[in-house]
Design a protein around this motif. Structure first.
Motif, PDB file in Angstrom:
ATOM      1  N   CYS A 147       0.840  -1.197   0.000  1.00 14.84           N
ATOM      2  CA  CYS A 147       0.000   0.000   0.000  1.00 14.84           C
ATOM      3  C   CYS A 147       0.877   1.250   0.000  1.00 14.84           C
ATOM      4  N   LEU A 148       0.422   2.260  -0.716  1.00 13.26           N
ATOM      5  CA  LEU A 148       1.134   3.547  -0.720  1.00 13.26           C
ATOM      6  C   LEU A 148       0.262   4.533   0.058  1.00 13.26           C
ATOM      7  N   PRO A 149       0.612   4.821   1.340  1.00 10.22           N
ATOM      8  CA  PRO A 149      -0.238   5.718   2.140  1.00 10.22           C
ATOM      9  C   PRO A 149      -0.175   7.129   1.555  1.00 10.22           C
ATOM     10  N   LEU A 150      -1.344   7.767   1.450  1.00  6.61           N
ATOM     11  CA  LEU A 150      -1.396   9.112   0.873  1.00  6.61           C
ATOM     12  C   LEU A 150      -1.300  10.147   1.986  1.00  6.61           C
ATOM     13  N   PRO A 151      -0.729  11.307   1.704  1.00  8.89           N
ATOM     14  CA  PRO A 151      -0.610  12.349   2.733  1.00  8.89           C
ATOM     15  C   PRO A 151      -1.998  12.781   3.217  1.00  8.89           C
ATOM     16  N   ALA A 152      -2.066  13.218   4.451  1.00  3.20           N
ATOM     17  CA  ALA A 152      -3.332  13.714   5.001  1.00  3.20           C
ATOM     18  C   ALA A 152      -3.852  14.811   4.080  1.00  3.20           C
ATOM     19  N   GLY A 153      -5.174  14.829   3.882  1.00  4.95           N
ATOM     20  CA  GLY A 153      -5.756  15.856   3.019  1.00  4.95           C
ATOM     21  C   GLY A 153      -5.834  15.433   1.571  1.00  4.95           C
ATOM     22  N   THR A 154      -5.432  14.198   1.258  1.00  4.68           N
ATOM     23  CA  THR A 154      -5.535  13.686  -0.111  1.00  4.68           C
ATOM     24  C   THR A 154      -6.723  12.736  -0.179  1.00  4.68           C
ATOM     25  N   THR A 155      -7.609  12.967  -1.138  1.00  3.89           N
ATOM     26  CA  THR A 155      -8.774  12.087  -1.278  1.00  3.89           C
ATOM     27  C   THR A 155      -8.402  10.849  -2.101  1.00  3.89           C
ATOM     28  N   ALA A 156      -9.262   9.836  -2.000  1.00  3.94           N
ATOM     29  CA  ALA A 156      -9.051   8.626  -2.808  1.00  3.94           C
ATOM     30  C   ALA A 156      -9.072   8.983  -4.291  1.00  3.94           C
ATOM     31  N   ALA A 157      -9.969   9.891  -4.686  1.00  5.25           N
ATOM     32  CA  ALA A 157     -10.040  10.284  -6.101  1.00  5.25           C
ATOM     33  C   ALA A 157      -8.714  10.914  -6.547  1.00  5.25           C
ATOM     34  N   GLU A 158      -8.131  11.720  -5.671  1.00  4.81           N
ATOM     35  CA  GLU A 158      -6.851  12.349  -6.024  1.00  4.81           C
ATOM     36  C   GLU A 158      -5.715  11.329  -6.108  1.00  4.81           C
ATOM     37  N   GLY A 159      -5.833  10.240  -5.340  1.00  2.84           N
ATOM     38  CA  GLY A 159      -4.763   9.244  -5.304  1.00  2.84           C
ATOM     39  C   GLY A 159      -5.013   8.025  -6.172  1.00  2.84           C
ATOM     40  N   ALA A 160      -6.128   8.039  -6.936  1.00  6.59           N
ATOM     41  CA  ALA A 160      -6.525   6.828  -7.675  1.00  6.59           C
ATOM     42  C   ALA A 160      -5.560   6.480  -8.799  1.00  6.59           C
ATOM     43  N   SER A 161      -4.899   7.487  -9.354  1.00  9.14           N
ATOM     44  CA  SER A 161      -4.035   7.266 -10.521  1.00  9.14           C
ATOM     45  C   SER A 161      -2.577   7.527 -10.173  1.00  9.14           C
ATOM     46  N   CYS A 162      -2.137   6.965  -9.051  1.00  5.54           N
ATOM     47  CA  CYS A 162      -0.768   7.182  -8.566  1.00  5.54           C
ATOM     48  C   CYS A 162       0.266   6.396  -9.344  1.00  5.54           C
ATOM     49  N   PHE A 163      -0.150   5.365 -10.057  1.00  2.00           N
ATOM     50  CA  PHE A 163       0.833   4.421 -10.589  1.00  2.00           C
ATOM     51  C   PHE A 163       0.951   4.459 -12.099  1.00  2.00           C
ATOM     52  N   VAL A 164      -0.104   4.046 -12.811  1.00  2.44           N
ATOM     53  CA  VAL A 164       0.043   3.757 -14.237  1.00  2.44           C
ATOM     54  C   VAL A 164       0.584   4.956 -15.012  1.00  2.44           C
TER      55      VAL A 164
END
Lengths: 378, 378
Positions: B140-157
């Protein structure tokens, strides 16, 4: 030899007007510097790689002979569409002949140079279709006693190219290889290396006659690209050998892509899970010739783990460095009369090399036809 | 959550009969092992790379809707000619969705797992079009506080692919790069990276509208392959940037070969001597997509010093190893709201993702259209 003595040197010139002119120039015989030797060239093969420079893109059906008996001249037209590719050499009179062998007749003052006096040496570096060639002593490959210049004339291009293929195979992590136009002089040499070294080799040929040539010298896997069962035959040979790298002399058409496709089918026969990106087996085709100058057509039915690229001897030798290059040369000299023996169908003088009837034969690049020029032949 | 609780998971199935079936399966919500966490998936993008698995080779003009409101089913026909390429996945119900983000709602007993409880994390590994996804805590890549799932959904590809391109460029000794289909979400990201890192980037697009998108975000070199001056424009941009590596999303047609040809012309503008083997500048095109599924056609007017191959993110990450991969991920997280921000035109539930009207839009893979699935959306 007086200072004003001259020797003949074959020249190829493509003029801006679109005319190819092949001639024999009288050039001053040079004086060796301390670390140099002067070689009387006695044998130099006409390889496919020489023809590219010798006739360029000219249409040799338009060839005309002129000049004198001692200084014949051949002219021919370069089709206008092909002139763009000739841009880099226009109006430059270029010497020809990649490799050859001859006798050292004069040396510079260094010990290394003097040690070569009278020796028969093999050479590479261009301008070998000439009566005399100045060489750095360290660039000469002395041949063992009892080896003629004719036997040593082809020490480099075909032997090092075929050894370069098995070396590249090993260094890039493959265990067996594929070769196309496989009944060529080079292809036969590659078979001898692979048989001796126990390397799996899949030979792709374009006729039954070519297959027969290879079977006769002991080739195990020979597939004919004109057979209706070609794709299945090739896949079967790839499964049996595990070959995942190919060296392709053809270049144009669908063959390179067909090889990758069959490699992918072979790899997937042992795949455990479905991946829409194809197998994870890396598959490589190196194009080292252009017998078919048409476009390369890839149907990309071979997943995403593949590469195609150009392959040339000199960049390969640069990549492996002089020490490893020397090891390959030593092997060539040691096996010059066996693995690396070349066979010539005709030995011609420089003048005879310019006869239209001879050009018509050697310019066909036909399997089994190979000319040797002896510039010292009267 | 009781042990018999289930969650929805999107499945794609291609039957031996040639029918594609996309459906929502009820799967048991799994219990995390010691080093695992259970994530409630809240955002997962539909990337081009997902569509390959989701619809496969099916002809979506034949798509039909059936099933219920909660469990819709979509069926479509796979053309017979395309079935061979589907052989590896026949009659297997496959989960879909490469990457996503969500909230950890249950953990295993390890400290690493427990530390993630309640955190929003980004994930990669398939099966993200599902309400719940079991993950190893370390993946898992923990997202910084204040980051929504939508903002973090495309972290990889897209972020790692675009970073992988500039990384590959550097590691293989090139100083600038070319990108095709360059106005895509990925292409825009690559522009932001190159502007920030001072890397020369030549963008190839197929319309004036796409060129405008890139100019607006500050792209310096944009050439339109539909312009009559394309080859000259591209050569000029290659001379200005010195780009000798390209990443091509198109795959089919003449484009990859045209890029190599223009690179060769650019290289020869500074060449000192004629070589009939072309320039010694190594030129590389990596094909990483197949927007044009037709054959790749190479005219080979680019000498012998070149390579073409497939390029994929996962083999690249394997090659660079976990430590260097982690550095790239850390950069993505640090610049998630700037360089690596993704924009979505629609957020849909799993059921809405199966509506024919939505499939018709996202399956076009049109520049500027991007869907996000929120499997937790009612």
């Amino acid at each position: 030899m007086s200072e004003c003595e001259t020797g003949l040197e074959l020249r190829s010139l493509i003029k801006k007007s679109g005319e190819l002119e092949i001639s024999l120039a009288d050039v001053a015989v040079p004086e060796p510097a301390a670390d140099q030797v002067l070689v009387r060239v006695e044998a130099s093969p006409i390889n496919p790689s020489d023809l590219g420079l010798l006739v360029g893109a000219a249409d040799m059906t338009t060839a005309k002979a002129s000049g004198t008996k001692d200084h014949p001249v051949v002219t021919a037209q370069v089709p206008e569409a092909a002139m763009r590719a000739m841009a880099g050499r226009l109006d430059e009179s270029m010497p020809v002949g990649n490799e050859g062998a001859g006798v050292v007749i004069k040396t510079g003052s260094s010990e290394a140079a003097k040690a070569l006096m009278g020796k028969t040496v093999a050479m590479i570096g261009g301008a070998m279709y000439a009566q005399y060639r100045l060489m750095k002593a360290s660039d000469c490959l002395p041949l063992p006693a009892g080896t003629t210049a004719a036997e040593g004339a082809s020490c480099f291009v075909n032997p090092l190219t075929s050894l370069g293929m098995t070396e590249t195979m090993r260094r890039e992590g493959h265990k067996a290889l594929v070769h196309t136009a496989a009944a060529s002089n080079l292809g036969q040499m590659l078979n001898k290396i692979c048989i001796k070294d126990g390397i799996g080799l899949v030979n792709i040929v374009r006729s039954k006659e070519q297959a027969d040539i290879l079977h006769k010298i002991g080739a195990k896997h020979v597939v004919d690209s004109t057979a209706p069962t070609f794709m299945d035959d090739l896949t079967q040979a790839l499964v049996e050998t595990g070959a995942t790298i190919a060296f392709d002399a053809i270049g144009g058409g669908k063959l390179a892509g067909q090889i990758l496709t069959c490699m992918e089918i072979a790899a997937n026969k042992t795949a455990k899970a479905y991946s829409r990106y194809g197998s994870t087996t890396y598959k490589q085709v190196y194009i080292y010739g252009g017998l078919d100058t048409g476009p390369t057509i890839l149907n990309r039915a071979f997943g995403m783990t593949w590469g195609i690229g150009g392959w040339l001897l000199f960049p390969f030798l640069q990549k492996i460095g002089p020490a490893d290059g020397m090891k390959l040369r030593q092997r060539v000299v040691a096996e010059l009369k066996t693995t690396f023996a070349s066979h010539y169908t005709q030995v011609v003088s420089l003048q005879e090399a310019l006869q239209l009837s001879n050009i018509a034969v050697y310019n066909k690049r036909a399997t089994g036809e190979k000319f040797l020029i002896n510039p010292s032949k009267a």
